[in-house]
Design a protein around this motif. Structure first.
Motif, mmCIF file in Angstrom:
data_model
loop_
_atom_site.group_PDB
_atom_site.id
_atom_site.type_symbol
_atom_site.label_atom_id
_atom_site.label_comp_id
_atom_site.label_asym_id
_atom_site.label_seq_id
_atom_site.Cartn_x
_atom_site.Cartn_y
_atom_site.Cartn_z
ATOM 1 N N ARG A 99 0.787 -1.128 0.098
ATOM 2 C CA ARG A 99 0.020 0.040 -0.055
ATOM 3 C C ARG A 99 1.053 1.275 -0.093
ATOM 4 O O ARG A 99 0.524 2.117 0.656
ATOM 5 C CB ARG A 99 -0.993 -0.140 1.054
ATOM 6 C CG ARG A 99 -2.136 -1.183 1.094
ATOM 7 C CD ARG A 99 -3.237 -0.996 2.125
ATOM 8 N NE ARG A 99 -2.619 -1.094 3.385
ATOM 9 C CZ ARG A 99 -2.449 -2.143 4.222
ATOM 10 N NH1 ARG A 99 -2.322 -3.311 3.562
ATOM 11 N NH2 ARG A 99 -1.895 -2.134 5.435
ATOM 12 N N ALA A 100 1.898 1.307 -0.699
ATOM 13 C CA ALA A 100 2.708 2.493 -0.898
ATOM 14 C C ALA A 100 2.213 3.474 -1.586
ATOM 15 O O ALA A 100 1.633 3.228 -2.824
ATOM 16 C CB ALA A 100 4.125 2.079 -1.489
ATOM 17 N N LYS A 101 1.893 4.695 -1.189
ATOM 18 C CA LYS A 101 1.448 5.819 -1.771
ATOM 19 C C LYS A 101 2.493 7.046 -1.808
ATOM 20 O O LYS A 101 2.741 7.372 -0.672
ATOM 21 C CB LYS A 101 0.147 6.391 -1.103
ATOM 22 C CG LYS A 101 -1.053 5.293 -1.212
ATOM 23 C CD LYS A 101 -2.181 5.949 -0.403
ATOM 24 C CE LYS A 101 -3.367 4.615 -0.635
ATOM 25 N NZ LYS A 101 -4.422 5.055 0.236
ATOM 26 N N PHE A 102 2.544 7.649 -2.657
ATOM 27 C CA PHE A 102 3.286 8.813 -3.034
ATOM 28 C C PHE A 102 2.539 9.997 -2.974
ATOM 29 O O PHE A 102 1.928 10.162 -3.970
ATOM 30 C CB PHE A 102 4.442 8.761 -4.151
ATOM 31 C CG PHE A 102 5.323 7.435 -4.065
ATOM 32 C CD1 PHE A 102 6.388 7.455 -3.049
ATOM 33 C CD2 PHE A 102 5.007 6.436 -4.622
ATOM 34 C CE1 PHE A 102 6.907 6.506 -2.819
ATOM 35 C CE2 PHE A 102 5.752 5.313 -4.537
ATOM 36 C CZ PHE A 102 6.805 5.204 -3.604
ATOM 37 N N LEU A 103 2.373 11.065 -2.076
ATOM 38 C CA LEU A 103 1.359 11.969 -2.183
ATOM 39 C C LEU A 103 1.664 13.325 -2.397
ATOM 40 O O LEU A 103 0.912 14.076 -2.852
ATOM 41 C CB LEU A 103 0.727 12.079 -0.551
ATOM 42 C CG LEU A 103 0.432 10.881 -0.061
ATOM 43 C CD1 LEU A 103 0.213 10.636 1.495
ATOM 44 C CD2 LEU A 103 -0.954 10.243 -0.608
ATOM 45 N N GLU A 104 3.210 13.573 -2.287
ATOM 46 C CA GLU A 104 3.515 14.910 -2.710
ATOM 47 C C GLU A 104 5.066 14.761 -3.035
ATOM 48 O O GLU A 104 5.641 13.428 -2.706
ATOM 49 C CB GLU A 104 3.661 15.822 -1.569
ATOM 50 C CG GLU A 104 2.303 16.222 -0.839
ATOM 51 C CD GLU A 104 1.436 17.038 -1.758
ATOM 52 O OE1 GLU A 104 2.236 17.998 -2.750
ATOM 53 O OE2 GLU A 104 0.346 17.202 -1.475
ATOM 54 N N CYS A 112 4.485 10.440 1.799
ATOM 55 C CA CYS A 112 4.419 9.233 1.462
ATOM 56 C C CYS A 112 4.001 8.285 2.567
ATOM 57 O O CYS A 112 4.343 8.741 3.817
ATOM 58 C CB CYS A 112 6.046 8.633 1.097
ATOM 59 S SG CYS A 112 6.161 7.042 0.736
ATOM 60 N N GLU A 113 3.428 7.157 2.299
ATOM 61 C CA GLU A 113 3.127 6.176 3.374
ATOM 62 C C GLU A 113 3.028 4.782 2.915
ATOM 63 O O GLU A 113 2.994 4.738 1.642
ATOM 64 C CB GLU A 113 1.797 6.516 3.989
ATOM 65 C CG GLU A 113 0.630 6.380 2.714
ATOM 66 C CD GLU A 113 -0.773 7.060 3.430
ATOM 67 O OE1 GLU A 113 -1.679 6.413 2.878
ATOM 68 O OE2 GLU A 113 -0.771 8.150 4.025
#
Length: 145
Positions: free
Chosen positions: A92-97, A133-134
Motif C-alpha cells: 500500500r505504498a502511496k506517494f502523495l507529494e 509518502c505512506e
C-alpha cells in the motif's frame, strides 16, 4: 537535539554512501516507533538525474529512507540486539507529494505486529506537517548480523 546522530546510526546499520540516508534520530521508543530525519541538499547524487529540470527525490529512495529508519528502530530494540533487519515486503505504498532539494524529510516507522522473526510496521514520511509518502512494511529479523 537528536537522540542519535549520524555516527550513532552508522554503528547500527550497514548502509554507506551513496545509499545511506539517515542524518539523525529525533525520537525512539525501542520496540515501538521512531522518528528520523534526512536533510536533502542539492548535492544529492539522485537529484542530478531524476527530473533535472525539476529535481525531486525518487519514491523508491523515500521508501529506502523509511526502511533505514525502521532498521535503526529494530536494531536499537533490546529483543533484537546483535541481529539484522531486512525488508520482506512493502504494501500500500502511496506517494502523495514531491520531495525537493532543501527539504527535510521526516520518517516515522511504527511496529504494529511481531510474530517470531517477522513483523509489520506502518511508515510515513513528511516534509514539515505534510505527509509525502505512506506504506506498510513487512520486515524480517535474522541472526546473521
Amino acid at each position: 537535539m537528536s537522540e542519535l546522530n549520524v555516527m550513532d546510526v552508522m554503528e547500527l546499520i550497514p548502509n554507506r554512501f551513496p545509499i545511506y540516508y539517515i542524518d539523525a534520530v529525533e525520537s525512539l521508543e525501542p520496540g515501538k516507533k521512531i522518528r528520523a530525519r534526512k536533510n536533502l541538499t542539492a548535492n544529492e547524487d539522485f537529484f542530478q538525474g531524476y527530473f533535472p529540470d525539476e529535481p525531486q527525490m525518487p519514491g523508491t529512495l523515500i521508501l529506502e529512507t523509511l526502511a533505514q529508519a525502521g532498521s535503526v528502530l529494530i536494531l536499537k530494540s533490546p529483543e533484537f540486539l546483535g541481529k539484522r533487519a531486512y525488508i520482506g515486503g512493502i504494501n500500500r505504498a502511496k506517494f502523495l507529494e514531491k520531495v525537493y532539494p532543501g527539504d527535510i524529510l521526516y520518517c516515522e516507522f511504527e511496529i504494529t505486529k511481531m510474530k517470531g522473526p517477522v513483523g509489520t510496521a506502518d511508515a510515513a514520511a513528511y516534509v514539515g506537517e505534510t505527509r509525502v509518502c505512506e506504506a506498510e512494511f513487512t520486515f524480517i529479523v535474522n541472526q546473521d548480523a
